[in-house]
Write a protein that holds these residues in place. Structure first.
Motif, PDB file in Angstrom:
ATOM      1  N   GLN A 216      -4.672  13.667   9.521  1.00 29.77           N
ATOM      2  CA  GLN A 216      -4.296  13.396   8.139  1.00 29.77           C
ATOM      3  C   GLN A 216      -3.805  11.959   7.987  1.00 29.77           C
ATOM      4  OE1 GLN A 216      -4.812  15.544   5.614  1.00 29.77           O
ATOM      5  NE2 GLN A 216      -4.208  13.888   4.226  1.00 29.77           N
ATOM      6  N   VAL A 217      -3.009  11.497   8.960  1.00 28.34           N
ATOM      7  CA  VAL A 217      -2.508  10.114   8.913  1.00 28.34           C
ATOM      8  C   VAL A 217      -3.666   9.124   8.982  1.00 28.34           C
ATOM      9  CG1 VAL A 217      -1.174   8.389  10.177  1.00 28.34           C
ATOM     10  CG2 VAL A 217      -0.244  10.676   9.812  1.00 28.34           C
TER      11      VAL A 217
ATOM     12  N   ASP B 132      -5.651   9.192   5.642  1.00 31.83           N
ATOM     13  CA  ASP B 132      -4.922   8.484   4.592  1.00 31.83           C
ATOM     14  C   ASP B 132      -4.975   6.977   4.825  1.00 31.83           C
ATOM     15  OD1 ASP B 132      -4.371  10.905   3.483  1.00 31.83           O
ATOM     16  OD2 ASP B 132      -2.317  11.028   4.259  1.00 31.83           O
ATOM     17  N   LEU B 133      -4.865   6.555   6.085  1.00 31.20           N
ATOM     18  CA  LEU B 133      -4.922   5.137   6.394  1.00 31.20           C
ATOM     19  C   LEU B 133      -6.266   4.533   6.014  1.00 31.20           C
ATOM     20  CD1 LEU B 133      -3.705   2.611   7.766  1.00 31.20           C
ATOM     21  CD2 LEU B 133      -4.655   3.450   9.920  1.00 31.20           C
ATOM     22  N   LEU B 134      -7.353   5.231   6.339  1.00 33.25           N
ATOM     23  CA  LEU B 134      -8.685   4.729   5.997  1.00 33.25           C
ATOM     24  C   LEU B 134      -8.889   4.655   4.489  1.00 33.25           C
ATOM     25  CD1 LEU B 134     -10.958   6.518   8.631  1.00 33.25           C
ATOM     26  CD2 LEU B 134     -10.374   4.098   8.516  1.00 33.25           C
ATOM     27  N   GLN B 135      -8.506   5.706   3.774  1.00 28.53           N
ATOM     28  CA  GLN B 135      -8.707   5.717   2.325  1.00 28.53           C
ATOM     29  C   GLN B 135      -7.899   4.614   1.640  1.00 28.53           C
ATOM     30  OE1 GLN B 135      -7.779   9.692   1.030  1.00 28.53           O
ATOM     31  NE2 GLN B 135      -9.707  10.575   1.797  1.00 28.53           N
ATOM     32  N   ASN B 136      -6.627   4.533   1.986  1.00 26.14           N
ATOM     33  CA  ASN B 136      -5.786   3.521   1.346  1.00 26.14           C
ATOM     34  C   ASN B 136      -6.250   2.102   1.694  1.00 26.14           C
ATOM     35  OD1 ASN B 136      -4.202   5.577   0.256  1.00 26.14           O
ATOM     36  ND2 ASN B 136      -2.787   5.590   2.006  1.00 26.14           N
TER      37      ASN B 136
ATOM     38  N   MET C  56      -6.077   1.015  16.752  1.00 25.09           N
ATOM     39  CA  MET C  56      -4.729   0.832  17.263  1.00 25.09           C
ATOM     40  C   MET C  56      -3.791   1.942  16.778  1.00 25.09           C
ATOM     41  SD  MET C  56      -4.297  -3.319  16.968  1.00 25.09           S
ATOM     42  CE  MET C  56      -2.652  -3.226  17.673  1.00 25.09           C
ATOM     43  N   THR C  57      -3.946   2.369  15.539  1.00 31.07           N
ATOM     44  CA  THR C  57      -3.111   3.452  15.011  1.00 31.07           C
ATOM     45  C   THR C  57      -3.397   4.767  15.740  1.00 31.07           C
ATOM     46  OG1 THR C  57      -3.086   2.374  12.841  1.00 31.07           O
ATOM     47  CG2 THR C  57      -2.459   4.690  12.921  1.00 31.07           C
TER      48      THR C  57
ATOM     49  N   ILE D 273       0.206  19.038  15.575  1.00 32.30           N
ATOM     50  CA  ILE D 273       0.235  17.587  15.837  1.00 32.30           C
ATOM     51  C   ILE D 273      -1.130  16.967  15.610  1.00 32.30           C
ATOM     52  CG2 ILE D 273       0.497  15.889  17.680  1.00 32.30           C
ATOM     53  CD1 ILE D 273       2.750  17.653  18.787  1.00 32.30           C
ATOM     54  N   GLU D 274      -2.200  17.604  16.072  1.00 41.78           N
ATOM     55  CA  GLU D 274      -3.549  17.080  15.873  1.00 41.78           C
ATOM     56  C   GLU D 274      -3.909  17.016  14.399  1.00 41.78           C
ATOM     57  OE1 GLU D 274      -5.629  15.716  17.898  1.00 41.78           O
ATOM     58  OE2 GLU D 274      -4.288  15.960  19.627  1.00 41.78           O
ATOM     59  N   GLN D 275      -3.513  18.034  13.665  1.00 37.92           N
ATOM     60  CA  GLN D 275      -3.782  18.043  12.225  1.00 37.92           C
ATOM     61  C   GLN D 275      -3.037  16.910  11.524  1.00 37.92           C
ATOM     62  OE1 GLN D 275      -2.842  21.754  10.331  1.00 37.92           O
ATOM     63  NE2 GLN D 275      -3.672  21.123   8.336  1.00 37.92           N
ATOM     64  N   GLY D 276      -1.788  16.696  11.927  1.00 37.29           N
ATOM     65  CA  GLY D 276      -1.011  15.597  11.346  1.00 37.29           C
ATOM     66  C   GLY D 276      -1.608  14.241  11.669  1.00 37.29           C
ATOM     67  N   LYS D 277      -2.045  14.088  12.924  1.00 33.60           N
ATOM     68  CA  LYS D 277      -2.669  12.814  13.299  1.00 33.60           C
ATOM     69  C   LYS D 277      -3.933  12.550  12.467  1.00 33.60           C
ATOM     70  CE  LYS D 277      -3.255  12.169  17.648  1.00 33.60           C
ATOM     71  NZ  LYS D 277      -3.581  12.456  19.057  1.00 33.60           N
TER      72      LYS D 277
END
Length: 402
Positions: free
Chosen positions: A93-94, A97-101, A47-48, A87-91
């Motif tokens: 990274q987000v 980070d979401l998976l790790q956290n 979903m993210t 933008i692709e790099q930022g996506k």
């Protein structure tokens, strides 16, 4: 068999059974949690990623005057390409980070869930542990104990109440059995004792005819067999009860006394009795152990051959007292040896004998089981039988208390 099971430590039996119900419930709770957490993490990830694709829109900044050598379209293409890469790099990274956290948080909460699941399972199964402990303590001497579980009328409460009701029925059954044994001891022995007295008095009459004397002796012999049968049945009933108190018993002295008591029988049957008696002290009932040894030696003398032999051996083997009785006699098929310990069972060679009641070895097995021991019988190749009894030795605390 009961004696063999009793020697297995509780921890070893638990390992053989595998993980307990509490561990299995904890594994189920943990598996459901991690399964649901993984599904939630995957859903959040998808979903993210979808939301990022929809919400991030490329907006080109206002373009100024074209520089010499480059037209306006080329400059716009180059700027747009750089923005798309950022933008692709930022996506990515987000999402990373979401998976790790999320994984770290799920691992921490998962450990907490395992601990809480174990505690909840332990609390939920605590009433069942009380039922299990009561069942493990259950014996003839503790039938008065009850679980008396308090709490809501749920399934566990119903189980505990049903178990208490079963103990009530068992206690009534054992009490009825004891009363029957006591009543039978009086009601059956008394008439036979009266008959024996009347027959003995009649045989003492000087003017009794030869036929009357022969008939009286036959009736007296039949009366004696009935007395032995009733005595054997009552002793068998008593032997099958669990021992309430144990005392140190010198098995060597008991065996020596039994051999001396049966010496006239052995001499009359021309049977040689050999003794190998070592120091050995068992823990149990001395009357029952004496009856056990007596039945073994008597059985070896009774079912023997002319000019035969009997060997009686008593040794201490670690934590056991070993009683071995070996005798000559007729050949015994191996598949019929186990049946010798059944009440009223005799081999074909013994059916015609009126010397016993068919309860001797049954009483031996009942006494051995009551003491938590084992009994084994094996036929000899040249005829006869070897019976080995193992009884638990008296513990050190019992010897010190003597």
């Amino acid at each position: 068999m009961r004696g063999r099971l009793a020697t297995v430590p509780r921890g070893v039996r638990a390992l053989r059974r595998g993980p307990g119900l509490r561990a299995r419930l904890t594994l189920i709770y943990s598996g459901l949690f991690f399964g649901a957490g993984t599904a939630l993490l995957l859903t959040t990830y998808l979903m993210t990623a979808r939301a990022l694709d929809r919400q991030f829109v490329i907006r080109l900044p206002p373009l100024g005057e074209p520089s010499p050598g480059r037209d306006r379209k080329f400059l716009a293409f180059q700027i747009g390409k750089d923005y798309v890469a950022q933008i692709e790099q930022g996506k990515q990274q987000v999402i990373q980070d979401l998976l790790q956290n999320s994984a770290l948080i799920m691992a921490g909460i998962g450990i907490l869930a395992i601990i809480l699941g174990y505690m909840v399972a332990d609390r939920a199964l605590r009433p069942l542990h009380r039922v299990t402990e009561a069942a493990e303590r259950l014996s003839e001497s503790t039938l008065h104990e009850r679980i008396a579980l308090a709490g809501p009328h749920d399934d566990v409460k119903r189980l505990a109440d049903t178990f208490d009701a079963m103990l009530d029925r068992l206690q009534r059954a054992f009490d009825a059995q004891r009363r029957f044994a006591l009543n039978a001891s009086h009601e059956l022995r008394t008439p036979l004792a009266i008959n024996r007295t009347l027959l003995e008095v009649a045989l003492e009459e000087p003017d009794a005819s030869e036929d009357l004397t022969r008939l009286g002796k036959a009736l007296l012999s039949t009366n004696a067999r009935h007395e032995r049968l009733i005595e054997g049945l009552l002793l068998l009933t008593r032997s099958e009860h669990e021992l309430v108190a144990r005392r140190p018993v010198d098995v060597r002295d008991i065996a020596q006394g039994v051999v001396e008591l049966l010496e006239p029988t052995a001499r009359r049957r021309r049977i040689t009795v050999t003794e190998r008696l070592g120091p050995a002290t068992a823990g149990g009932d001395p009357v029952l152990i004496e009856r056990c040894v007596f039945n073994l030696v008597e059985n070896a003398l009774k079912y023997n051959v002319k000019d035969g032999r009997v060997e009686v051996e008593v040794t201490a083997d670690g934590g056991n007292v070993v009683i071995r009785v070996e005798n000559t006699g007729p050949l015994i098929p191996g598949h019929e040896v186990a049946d010798l310990f059944e009440p009223f069972h005799r081999l074909r060679e013994r059916v015609g004998s009126a010397q016993g009641s068919g309860l001797g070895l049954s009483i031996v097995r009942a006494i051995v089981n009551a003491h938590g021991g084992t009994v084994e019988a094996s036929p000899r190749a040249e005829g006869g039988l070897t019976i080995t009894v193992r009884l638990p030795a008296a513990p050190r605390t019992l010897l010190q208390a003597r």
